[in-house]
Design a protein around this motif. Structure first.
Motif, short mmCIF file in Angstrom:
data_model
loop_
_atom_site.label_atom_id
_atom_site.label_comp_id
_atom_site.label_asym_id
_atom_site.label_seq_id
_atom_site.Cartn_x
_atom_site.Cartn_y
_atom_site.Cartn_z
N MET A 101 -45.94 74.20 56.86
CA MET A 101 -46.16 73.91 55.45
C MET A 101 -45.56 72.55 55.07
N LEU A 102 -44.36 72.26 55.58
CA LEU A 102 -43.73 70.98 55.28
C LEU A 102 -44.55 69.82 55.84
N LEU A 103 -45.09 69.99 57.01
CA LEU A 103 -45.90 68.94 57.61
C LEU A 103 -47.14 68.63 56.79
N GLN A 104 -47.65 69.62 56.09
CA GLN A 104 -48.82 69.42 55.24
C GLN A 104 -48.45 68.85 53.87
N ASP A 105 -47.24 69.18 53.39
CA ASP A 105 -46.87 68.82 52.02
C ASP A 105 -46.15 67.48 51.91
N LEU A 106 -45.39 67.09 52.95
CA LEU A 106 -44.61 65.87 52.86
C LEU A 106 -45.47 64.64 53.14
N HIS A 107 -45.29 63.62 52.32
CA HIS A 107 -46.05 62.38 52.49
C HIS A 107 -45.12 61.19 52.29
N PHE A 108 -45.26 60.20 53.14
CA PHE A 108 -44.49 58.96 53.03
C PHE A 108 -45.47 57.80 53.06
N ASP A 109 -45.40 56.95 52.07
CA ASP A 109 -46.34 55.85 51.94
C ASP A 109 -46.36 54.99 53.21
#
Length: 383
Positions: free
Chosen positions: A89-97
């Protein structure tokens, strides 16, 4: 019988002293890699197999995002290995520009109960198959990186036309006896790794900080013929590439290249980790390291046997104490020089006092690695 034991014990110690002196000399001769002025331009795929790593994923991605290597020249591929926590879930939700992140699920390729020897190797192989990079870099989900980590690896790759690069690893969080013990043990292993790779003496590396050419991985058949072994995604692959390209395997001695990883949280986890490492010893195609490991194991067994015999004869105790002192004097200069490179010289004051613990763990892990079983990431693996 006693005279024979004395002779063998002394002989093992002499050979061990020669071996450690060889490693020390090689470590000292290995120059620190200086990055050239020319900026590297190779595209890198960072491959990470992750299982139940929800507590590490945010820090991991932040550390990868903070790399000074151009964002358009690297991608991060994380393969979730059947995690039972919130890793996926974290891999899908976390985003870094700017961070090119691909999240794959190993369950889409291999079922949890499949009869495969190593889920980690399968996860890495899955990541490599999806990778766009010319250079593959592997690490672990609990690692942290210097902002110039990828830059130093890329520069070493281009400067040497390397096929395989082993790079330095150490531990963070050195606040307990266990963490200090692990760090000192790991410093020794890192020094031996650097020395052996530099001198082409034997193959040795750590999967938390590796790089290899994608084409070389396929050329040697990837993990074929070693995929039945639960461990060995690092050293066993390294030797396959070494046999194909003996002059193109390097150790990257550069402080920017150091990866820090988390030590085992408790003694049980520590022993299971070391048993896992020891379990691949009889699978090494590189028999040179097998003989080194055998020498180290037999020397430590002699210390244990002598300590037990001292309950009946005080002469044994004197001999064990004198040879233990000799062991410390032999190892200390080498490990201290490695500790200086890693900025961990302050820990060397504990080194002599942890020798008995190190002897006991070496014997136990070596024996169970051959004849026992271990647990890792919620999986039970039998030999």
């Amino acid at each position: 019988m006693m005279a024979l034991f004395f002779f063998l014990f002394f002989l093992f110690m002499v050979v061990y002293a020669v071996l450690i002196n060889y490693y020390h000399s090689a470590w000292s001769q290995l120059p620190e890699f200086v990055l050239p002025e020319k900026q590297p331009s190779v595209f890198i795929s960072v491959i990470i197999a992750a299982r139940n790593e929800e507590q590490h994923i945010p820090t991991l991605l932040q550390s990868l995002h903070d790399q000074q290597y151009p964002k358009h020249l690297y991608e991060v591929i994380i393969i979730d290995d059947h995690s039972t926590d919130n890793t996926a879930m974290l891999l899908q939700d976390l985003h870094f520009d700017g961070l090119q992140l691909k999240a794959l699920a190993l369950k889409d390729y291999v079922e949890e109960r499949s009869a495969i020897g190593s889920y980690k190797k399968k996860a890495i192989e899955t990541g490599i198959n999806a990778a766009a990079g010319q250079l593959i870099v592997t690490t672990d989900a609990d690692c942290r990186f210097n902002p110039h980590w990828l830059q130093s690896i890329a520069a070493c790759y281009e400067a040497n036309n390397a096929k395989f690069i082993a790079a330095p690893v150490t531990f963070y969080n050195q606040s307990t006896l266990l963490s200090v013990f692990q760090t000192l043990d790991f410093l020794t292993l890192q020094g031996i790794t650097a020395a052996s790779v530099y001198k082409r003496f034997h193959s040795m590396c750590n999967g938390a900080n590796l790089a290899y050419e994608k084409s070389a991985f396929y050329e040697v058949g990837g993990f074929n013929n070693i995929d039945n072994i639960a461990s060995g995604d690092d050293m066993l692959l390294m030797h396959k590439i070494f046999k194909q390209y003996p002059s193109k395997v390097f150790y990257l001695k550069n402080r920017w290249a150091i990866v820090t990883t988390e030590p085992a949280h408790n003694w049980k986890q520590f022993f299971h980790q070391r048993i896992r490492w020891a379990s691949k010893a009889d699978s090494y195609d590189d028999k040179r390291i097998f003989w080194v490991l055998l020498l180290v194991y037999l020397l430590n067994v002699c210390f244990l046997a002598g300590a037990i015999a001292s309950f009946w004869n005080a002469t044994w105790l004197l001999m064990v104490l004198l040879l233990l002192l000799a062991k410390v004097l032999i190892e200390f200069p080498f490990v201290n020089s490695v500790a200086i490179f890693f900025g961990q010289q302050k820990l060397m004051k504990y080194f002599p006092f942890l020798q008995p613990l190190h002897i006991g763990y070496t014997i136990t892990a070596g024996w169970l690695g051959k004849f026992g079983h271990y647990e890792w990431k919620g999986r039970r693996i039998k030999k």
